[in-house]
Design a protein around this motif. Structure first.
Motif, PDB file in Angstrom:
ATOM      1  N   MET A   1      80.935  34.397  51.522  1.00 38.01           N
ATOM      2  CA  MET A   1      79.928  34.093  51.318  1.00 38.01           C
ATOM      3  C   MET A   1      78.795  35.420  51.602  1.00 38.01           C
ATOM      4  SD  MET A   1      78.069  31.970  49.594  1.00 38.01           S
ATOM      5  CE  MET A   1      76.420  31.244  49.392  1.00 38.01           C
ATOM      6  N   ARG A   2      78.951  35.882  52.580  1.00 39.26           N
ATOM      7  CA  ARG A   2      77.897  36.858  53.131  1.00 39.26           C
ATOM      8  C   ARG A   2      78.156  38.253  52.296  1.00 39.26           C
ATOM      9  NH1 ARG A   2      73.832  38.974  55.322  1.00 39.26           N
ATOM     10  NH2 ARG A   2      73.742  40.462  56.830  1.00 39.26           N
ATOM     11  N   LYS A   3      79.437  38.536  51.965  1.00 39.28           N
ATOM     12  CA  LYS A   3      79.794  39.564  51.202  1.00 39.28           C
ATOM     13  C   LYS A   3      79.614  39.475  49.785  1.00 39.28           C
ATOM     14  CE  LYS A   3      83.962  41.574  53.376  1.00 39.28           C
ATOM     15  NZ  LYS A   3      85.398  41.846  53.027  1.00 39.28           N
ATOM     16  N   THR A   4      79.399  38.309  49.153  1.00 41.72           N
ATOM     17  CA  THR A   4      78.878  38.091  47.699  1.00 41.72           C
ATOM     18  C   THR A   4      77.495  38.370  47.646  1.00 41.72           C
ATOM     19  OG1 THR A   4      80.510  36.278  47.561  1.00 41.72           O
ATOM     20  CG2 THR A   4      78.986  36.189  45.980  1.00 41.72           C
ATOM     21  N   LEU A   6      75.728  40.283  49.603  1.00 47.02           N
ATOM     22  CA  LEU A   6      75.364  41.605  49.725  1.00 47.02           C
ATOM     23  C   LEU A   6      76.082  42.285  48.404  1.00 47.02           C
ATOM     24  CD1 LEU A   6      74.833  43.999  51.931  1.00 47.02           C
ATOM     25  CD2 LEU A   6      77.120  44.061  52.527  1.00 47.02           C
ATOM     26  N   VAL A   7      76.979  41.993  47.812  1.00 44.39           N
ATOM     27  CA  VAL A   7      77.484  42.546  46.627  1.00 44.39           C
ATOM     28  C   VAL A   7      76.406  42.371  45.557  1.00 44.39           C
ATOM     29  CG1 VAL A   7      79.107  42.477  44.895  1.00 44.39           C
ATOM     30  CG2 VAL A   7      79.881  42.563  46.821  1.00 44.39           C
ATOM     31  N   LEU A   8      75.804  41.204  45.629  1.00 38.44           N
ATOM     32  CA  LEU A   8      74.753  40.904  44.431  1.00 38.44           C
ATOM     33  C   LEU A   8      73.373  41.715  44.711  1.00 38.44           C
ATOM     34  CD1 LEU A   8      75.134  37.108  43.926  1.00 38.44           C
ATOM     35  CD2 LEU A   8      75.567  39.056  42.216  1.00 38.44           C
ATOM     36  N   VAL A   9      73.264  41.850  46.146  1.00 37.23           N
ATOM     37  CA  VAL A   9      71.776  42.604  46.464  1.00 37.23           C
ATOM     38  C   VAL A   9      71.952  44.185  45.848  1.00 37.23           C
ATOM     39  CG1 VAL A   9      70.337  43.631  48.285  1.00 37.23           C
ATOM     40  CG2 VAL A   9      70.854  41.109  48.184  1.00 37.23           C
ATOM     41  N   THR A  14      71.131  48.684  42.269  1.00 36.91           N
ATOM     42  CA  THR A  14      71.518  49.686  41.354  1.00 36.91           C
ATOM     43  C   THR A  14      70.904  49.694  40.157  1.00 36.91           C
ATOM     44  OG1 THR A  14      73.675  49.794  42.770  1.00 36.91           O
ATOM     45  CG2 THR A  14      73.706  50.542  40.599  1.00 36.91           C
ATOM     46  N   ALA A  15      70.869  48.197  39.550  1.00 39.06           N
ATOM     47  CA  ALA A  15      70.395  48.241  38.293  1.00 39.06           C
ATOM     48  C   ALA A  15      68.908  48.646  38.251  1.00 39.06           C
ATOM     49  CB  ALA A  15      70.679  46.615  37.570  1.00 39.06           C
TER      50      ALA A  15
END
Length: 92
Positions: A1-4, A6-9, A14-15
């Motif tokens: 959950m934490r990795k997800t 972090l990836v979304l942030v 980046t966007a």
């Protein structure tokens, strides 16, 4: 959950950075325009040569003409001249 999360942030940052660095496209006037038919004046001005324009309008009931914005932006407007003559000064 934490990795997800972090990836979304990271994707969001980046966007956002990508949108912040985008500059608007520079409008460029080309010397030739396809005119007539569905095009309003001055037409589709995206041709750098008369031959390019002719190839594009072939069979489309259009014609090629000079781009007025390109043609007249090269010449600086003439300064208006006064039509009045200076009045002679009477000697005292």
């Amino acid at each position: 959950m934490r990795k997800t999360q972090l990836v979304l942030v990271a994707l969001g940052v980046t966007a956002l950075a990508g949108f912040a660095t985008v500059t608007p496209a520079a409008a460029r006037d080309y010397p030739w325009c396809a005119q007539g038919g569905e095009y309003d004046y001055p037409g589709e001005c995206s041709y750098s040569s008369y031959e390019q324009c002719q190839a594009s309008v072939s069979g489309r009931l259009l014609y090629c003409d000079r781009n007025p914005r390109f043609a007249y932006s090269q010449v600086s407007p003439a300064q208006p001249r006064s039509h009045r003559r200076p009045r002679p000064v009477a000697p005292y």
